[in-house]
Design a protein around this motif. Structure first.
Motif, PDB file in Angstrom:
ATOM      1  N   GLN A  71      11.868   1.521  -1.905  1.00  0.00           N
ATOM      2  CA  GLN A  71      10.931   1.724  -0.785  1.00  0.00           C
ATOM      3  C   GLN A  71      11.067   0.597   0.239  1.00  0.00           C
ATOM      4  O   GLN A  71      11.049   0.827   1.443  1.00  0.00           O
ATOM      5  CB  GLN A  71       9.470   1.808  -1.279  1.00  0.00           C
ATOM      6  N   LEU A 105       3.761   4.302  -1.042  1.00  0.00           N
ATOM      7  CA  LEU A 105       4.763   4.150  -2.115  1.00  0.00           C
ATOM      8  C   LEU A 105       4.981   2.671  -2.438  1.00  0.00           C
ATOM      9  O   LEU A 105       5.065   2.284  -3.602  1.00  0.00           O
ATOM     10  CB  LEU A 105       6.093   4.783  -1.698  1.00  0.00           C
ATOM     11  N   GLY A 106       5.079   1.842  -1.387  1.00  0.00           N
ATOM     12  CA  GLY A 106       5.315   0.406  -1.565  1.00  0.00           C
ATOM     13  C   GLY A 106       4.192  -0.286  -2.319  1.00  0.00           C
ATOM     14  O   GLY A 106       4.418  -1.279  -3.015  1.00  0.00           O
ATOM     15  N   LEU A 143       5.519   5.584   3.343  1.00  0.00           N
ATOM     16  CA  LEU A 143       6.278   4.471   2.747  1.00  0.00           C
ATOM     17  C   LEU A 143       5.353   3.357   2.253  1.00  0.00           C
ATOM     18  O   LEU A 143       5.591   2.759   1.207  1.00  0.00           O
ATOM     19  CB  LEU A 143       7.261   3.889   3.772  1.00  0.00           C
TER      20      LEU A 143
END
Length: 469
Positions: free
Chosen positions: A391, A47-48, A44
């Protein structure tokens, strides 16, 4: 589209397939639950950090270049994960996989906005919905089956041939559809975005771990630094002639409402997709495979309803889908907040299926309607903002749900005469899970209040031709 859909499917499959293997990985790799959580947090977090920059990348690199880079990251990550001998190597592999997915998702949405005219976009977005929702739904079932008969490595070995196939397809058939404007790269904006979104995702993910939770100084510091960085980032973008992420997208009201709908949906899905399998395994004593199997009908229904909802959106607009969809989700979560160990499996399958059908009525129609309001030059920024907020919503939803579950269990066991009794632990798990579903229901009702302001975006023929051009 086939290349994008296959690689998107495997990216989303990898995201949830490993969740069901966490308890198995803890035993095999000799790691604790908070350490194992980093396999999700790391994913995560990557992605963030990467998705906010995607709007800039879409304007600097061609469709083919970004697609090949995305698939290369995914293939390397999947191959390393399939052979990973230790937790550290597996974590590095997950970061590579997330980099691939982080490049692919905005590229997929942006390509659809360019090659499909607005009156056909609902159906096209519905097909993406089938991929994005069906893959995470079957992930736990297939992973449970593989773990039962082989090892967790096979989750990745199974994905590898599909990624290679998608890469070959893309190299042979993918065309460059985006217009490159090559705006100036502002390193300070990239740094502020990385610290801002990364800090918030890390802070909320960290809050879901361990006993300290929200009182952990690291959590407070990470979220505070993230929010301050985002504030400075936003002010900087508004003052720049060529911003990294064009915040003019927030001037379009239907885009903002679509963004909020996606934000709420992501919180509901990720919180409930975490709590329900946990309760089925630890509260009702089911195996990983059985728990995954129970969630399969809802996932399949959601996947197959998405293209239908996309077509209905093209005909009737978002209002008559989004509002009933949220009412259905709220009702399902209300009943889920009353489940106990005496609840029948048929009831749980029915409630989960109702919730997933409701989500399919909300997500793609609201998202497509919002993006339709943007002029074509803001498509990269619109998709970057939407995918970034997804996200962040995922991290927030997961962290808050885990905290509510943990606090509910702690409060119950704290007042119990015999907290070590397995029956008392099961009762505590039930109370914690019920509270977490109530939280998801409150989020849904907040979404319902916003949904009453949604209206159909009418796209002029000249705008339609501009987007096709």
């Amino acid at each position: 589209m086939i290349s994008l859909l296959i690689s998107g499917f495997i990216g989303m499959f990898s995201e949830t397939a490993l969740n069901i293997a966490i308890s198995d990985l803890m035993q095999v790799l000799h790691i604790t639950a908070p350490t194992a959580q980093w396999l999700t947090t790391g994913y995560l977090l990557t992605l963030g950090i990467l998705v906010p920059v995607s709007g800039l990348l879409l304007q600097w690199f061609t469709t083919r270049q970004l697609f090949i880079a995305s698939l290369s990251f995914s293939i390397v990550g999947t191959l390393v994960a399939a052979m990973a001998p230790s937790f550290e190597v597996l974590l590095i592999a997950r970061v590579f996989q997330a980099a691939g997915t982080g490049l692919l998702l905005p590229l997929m949405f942006n390509t659809i906005l360019i090659i499909f005219p607005p009156d056909k976009r609902g159906a096209a977005m519905g097909i993406i919905g089938l991929v994005i929702m069906f893959a995470p739904a079957i992930g736990p079932t297939i992973a449970g089956l593989l773990i039962e008969h082989l090892t967790w490595h096979w989750i990745f070995w199974l994905s590898l041939p599909f990624l290679l196939l998608a890469l070959v397809f893309g190299i042979l058939f993918m065309q460059n559809v985006s217009t490159l404007t090559k705006p100036r790269i502002d390193m300070l904006s990239i740094l502020l975005s990385t610290v801002g979104f990364g800090g918030i995702v890390f802070g909320f993910s960290k809050a879901g771990e361990g006993t300290e939770g929200w009182g952990n100084p690291i959590v407070i510091a990470a979220i505070a630094i993230g929010l301050i960085s985002l504030l400075i980032f936003s002010l900087r973008q508004l003052r720049m002639k060529q911003p990294m992420m064009n915040l003019r997208v927030f001037k379009y009201p239907m885009f903002v409402i679509g963004l909020l709908m996606v934000f709420f949906c992501m919180m509901i899905i990720l919180s409930s997709m975490l709590i329900l399998p946990l309760y089925l395994q630890n509260g009702m004593g089911l195996s990983a495979f059985t728990a995954g199997l129970l969630l399969l009908p809802g996932g399949i229904l959601n996947g197959f309803m998405s293209p239908l909802m996309g077509s209905l959106f093209d005909k009737y607009g978002p209002r008559w889908l989004v509002i009933p969809g949220l009412v259905l989700v709220a009702a399902a979560l209300w009943f889920l907040s009353g489940i106990t160990t005496a609840s029948t499996l048929a009831l749980i399958i029915s409630l989960h299926s109702c919730m997933m059908v409701g989500i399919s009525m909300v997500w793609m129609p609201a998202q497509t309607n919002g993006l339709n309001q943007l002029p074509p030059d803001l498509y990269p920024d619109g998709t970057a903002v939407m995918n970034t907020l997804q996200q962040v919503a995922g991290a927030i939803g997961t962290a808050v749900a885990v905290s509510i579950l943990s606090n509910g269990m702690s409060d119950y066991l704290g007042s119990s005469a015999n907290p070590l009794d397995p029956a008392e632990v099961t009762s505590a798990m039930t109370i914690g899970s019920q509270n977490a579903f109530l939280f998801a229901m409150i989020v849904t009702l907040a979404g319902l209040a916003v949904a009453f302001f949604i209206r159909r975006v009418i796209v002029s023929k000249s705008a339609s031709r501009a987007s096709m051009h």
